[in-house]
Design a protein around this motif. Structure first.
Motif, short mmCIF file in Angstrom:
data_model
loop_
_atom_site.label_atom_id
_atom_site.label_comp_id
_atom_site.label_asym_id
_atom_site.label_seq_id
_atom_site.Cartn_x
_atom_site.Cartn_y
_atom_site.Cartn_z
N GLN A 454 -14.88 6.71 -19.68
CA GLN A 454 -13.50 7.28 -19.47
C GLN A 454 -13.94 8.93 -19.00
N GLU A 455 -13.04 9.58 -18.16
CA GLU A 455 -13.18 10.78 -17.67
C GLU A 455 -11.87 11.36 -18.05
N ASN A 456 -11.85 12.76 -18.29
CA ASN A 456 -10.51 13.45 -18.47
C ASN A 456 -10.08 14.35 -17.27
N GLY A 465 4.60 11.81 -15.32
CA GLY A 465 4.65 13.45 -15.71
C GLY A 465 4.37 13.34 -17.51
N LYS A 466 4.32 12.11 -18.00
CA LYS A 466 4.37 12.07 -19.51
C LYS A 466 2.88 12.25 -19.78
N LYS A 467 2.65 12.57 -21.09
CA LYS A 467 1.51 12.75 -21.62
C LYS A 467 0.59 11.42 -21.16
N ALA A 468 -0.58 11.76 -20.69
CA ALA A 468 -1.48 10.85 -20.45
C ALA A 468 -2.24 10.20 -21.66
N GLU A 469 -2.78 8.92 -21.60
CA GLU A 469 -3.46 8.44 -22.77
C GLU A 469 -4.70 8.12 -22.28
N LYS A 470 -4.95 7.68 -21.21
CA LYS A 470 -6.41 7.23 -20.69
C LYS A 470 -6.52 7.36 -19.30
N MET A 471 -7.67 7.23 -18.66
CA MET A 471 -8.07 7.12 -17.27
C MET A 471 -8.00 5.71 -16.80
N ILE A 472 -7.39 5.41 -15.55
CA ILE A 472 -7.49 3.99 -15.09
C ILE A 472 -7.79 3.77 -13.66
#
Length: 478
Positions: A454-456, A465-472
Motif C-alpha cells: 500500500q501507498e498513501n 471525496g470521502k475519507k479514503a481507506e486504501k489504495m487500489i
C-alpha cells in the motif's frame, strides 16, 4: 535490437492487437477451431506448453502436501442450489444436461463450471474428526462456462485448469493456505513464465461467488491491459455450513471447518502470448518452451555438417535440454522464420566454417542477439543463453509494467490517463461500491486489486471525496 518482420501472415500488433493474438494462436499451431463455438482444439504444441506449466505446478502442490483427486463432471441442480451466492454467481454461465439417452432426467445436471459443491458434498461424508483435517486436494480437469464472447485461451467455454480445494480446522489455517497458494501462483508467473505480477485482494464486487476473500495476481499485457492470472479464495465456514460439514475437535466438541479454493487455467497461455509475443509470433520463456533449442544446419549438404549437428543434439539432449534438429530440405530463411514464429528461445546455427573454427552461433529469440558458443563447451554455452532469454523476458515485461502504473487524484484524471496511456491507474479509495461502479461507468475501468504493498496517495477518495481507506489499482482487463 530491431528485427525485420518475416511472417506476413501475422497481423502487426500495432495495427490490430486482437487479430495479432488470434493469428499467433493459429499460425504457431497452438489451437484449431472445433465445430462448437468457444470449444477450441489445443494442438500438440499448445498442449505441450500447458504440460510444462502443469508439471511445475503439480510438483509444487505435492511439495506442499496436496493430493490429486478426480470429481464427477455433472452436478445435480439440488446440490448446486445449497450455496445461494455461489449458484447466483455462476447461473448465467451454467450448461445443463436434461436428457440421458432417450429419457428426460428427473433432475437437471449441471456440467461443472467449478467443483466447490462436489468437494463439499464429498467432505460431508468423509470428515468426522479433527484427525481428518486438513484435507488438501487438487484436481486437473476441464470445466464448462457458457461464455457469450469467446477467444482462444482467454475466454473459452471449455478450458483446462487445476482447481485446488482444501478444508481446515481453523480460519487462521485456511487463510494461511490461500496466501501460500497465491504466492505459488506469483512464483509460477515470475520465475517460470517471466511475467511480473501485482499481488493483492479483490474488492467485494469482484471476488469469487461465495468467497469471503479473493486474492489475485494481476499481470500487464503488451497492450497495457490487465490479465487476472491466478486467484486464491478463502470461503470461511459458509460452504461447510451449507453442506453440513462438521468435525469433532480434541475436546469432542462439534466444529465447522473452514474452506479454500484456488486455480490457474490455460488462460495463462494467453497471458504468455500477450506478454512476450512480437510481430514475428510467439516468444516463449525457456522454462515452458516445448522446444528450448533448435539446431539449424547451414549448408547441410556439405560433409560433416549433419554429423556435427547430430552430435550437438545428443549432447544437449543428454543434459536435459529440450532440443530439435531441423535437417529438412526447407531453406535456411524458412527455418529461421518458422522457429521464430513458434517462439523457440534459442536457435543454434552450425555450418562448415563454424565447425572449422570449433564454434556455433546461438541466436536469442527475445532480442535476436547472436552469441558465439564453443562446440567443446556447447552445453554450458546453451544453458547460459537460455538463462539470458529467461531473464531478458522478465526484465522487458517488468519494464512494461513499472513504466505504465500511473497515479491519479480524480476520476477525470484517471480516465484521461487510461485513455492516453493504458496500464494500471492507482488511486485512493473509500471502499464504496458506488465509487467502484462509477469508475467502471465513467472511466471504463474495473478494480484490479487492492495491492498488498500500500501507498498513501492522499486522505480522500478521488471519486466521492470521502475519507479514503486504501489504495487500489484500476485497469481495463481481458
Amino acid at each position: 535490437m530491431a528485427k525485420e518482420k518475416k511472417v506476413n501472415a501475422i497481423t502487426d500488433m500495432e495495427v490490430d492487437f486482437a487479430q495479432w493474438f488470434t493469428d499467433v494462436c493459429v499460425k504457431a499451431e497452438l489451437i484449431d477451431y472445433s465445430g462448437v463455438k468457444g470449444l477450441f482444439i489445443m494442438r500438440p504444441y499448445g498442449y505441450a506448453i500447458w504440460e510444462n506449466i502443469q508439471s511445475w505446478m503439480d510438483k509444487r502442490f505435492k511439495e506442499l502436501g496436496h493430493e490429486n483427486v478426480s470429481m464427477p463432471l455433472l452436478i445435480p441442480e439440488s446440490l448446486l442450489q445449497k450455496e445461494k451466492d455461489h449458484v447466483e454467481g455462476f447461473a448465467p454461465e451454467c450448461a445443463w444436461v436434461t436428457i440421458g439417452g432417450s429419457e428426460e432426467l428427473q433432475e437437471k445436471l449441471c456440467i461443472r463450471p467449478t467443483s466447490e459443491t462436489l468437494f463439499c458434498d464429498h467432505w460431508s461424508h468423509v470428515v468426522h474428526s479433527w484427525r481428518d483435517l486438513p484435507m488438501k486436494y487438487n484436481q486437473w480437469c476441464s470445466v464448462l462456462r457458457w461464455e457469450k464472447t469467446t477467444r482462444p485461451f482467454l475466454r473459452g467455454r471449455e478450458f483446462l485448469w487445476q482447481e485446488g480445494h482444501t478444508l481446515h480446522a481453523t480460519a487462521e489455517e485456511a487463510i494461511e493456505e490461500t496466501e501460500t497458494m497465491l504466492e505459488v501462483y506469483a512464483e509460477l508467473c515470475e520465475k517460470v513464465l517471466s511475467m511480473p505480477v501485482v499481488r493483492g485482494l479483490k474488492t467485494d464486487k469482484e471476488k469469487f461467488a461465495g468467497a469471503e476473500r479473493t486474492y489475485t495476481v494481476e499481470c500487464m499485457m503488451h497492450d497495457r491491459k490487465a490479465l487476472q492470472s491466478g486467484t486464491s479464495h478463502y470461503f470461511g465456514d459458509g460452504f461447510a455450513k451449507a453442506y453440513g460439514i462438521a468435525f469433532s475437535d480434541k475436546n469432542n466438541t462439534q466444529q465447522t471447518p473452514h474452506e479454500t479454493s484456488w486455480g490457474v487455467s490455460t488462460r495463462i497461455i494467453g497471458g504468455l502470448i500477450m506478454t512476450h509475443g512480437d510481430n514475428n509470433g510467439l516468444v516463449l520463456p525457456p522454462e515452458v518452451a516445448p522446444i528450448q533449442v533448435v539446431v539449424v544446419p547451414v549448408a547441410q549438404h556439405k560433409p560433416g555438417v549433419l554429423e556435427k549437428a547430430d552430435e550437438v543434439y545428443a549432447a544437449l539432449k543428454a543434459a536435459g535440454i529440450r532440443v530439435k534438429v531441423d535437417d529438412s530440405d526447407n531453406s535456411l530463411g524458412w527455418k529461421c522464420a518458422q522457429y521464430e514464429m513458434k517462439g523457440v528461445p534459442v536457435r543454434l546455427e552450425l555450418g562448415p566454417r563454424d565447425i572449422e573454427n570449433g564454434v556455433c552461433v546461438a541466436v536469442r529469440r527475445d532480442n535476436f542477439e547472436k552469441i558465439t558458443v564453443n562446440l567443446d563447451d556447447v552445453v554450458n554455452g546453451v544453458k547460459d543463453a537460455l538463462a539470458l532469454v529467461q531473464a531478458g523476458l522478465y526484465e522487458k515485461a517488468n519494464k512494461n509494467l513499472t513504466e505504465h502504473i500511473y497515479e491519479a487524484h480524480s476520476l477525470e484524471e484517471a480516465k484521461e490517463l487510461q485513455e492516453k496511456n493504458g496500464g494500471f491507474i492507482k488511486t485512493m479509495w473509500c471502499g464504496g461500491l458506488d465509487c467502484e461502479v462509477a469508475m467502471k461507468e465513467k472511466a471504463g475501468m474495473t478494480s484490479r486489486c487492492i495491492p498488498f504493498k500500500q501507498e498513501n496517495l492522499g486522505d480522500t477518495c478521488p471519486i466521492c471525496g470521502k475519507k479514503a481507506e486504501k489504495m487500489i489499482y484500476w485497469g481495463v482487463a481481458y
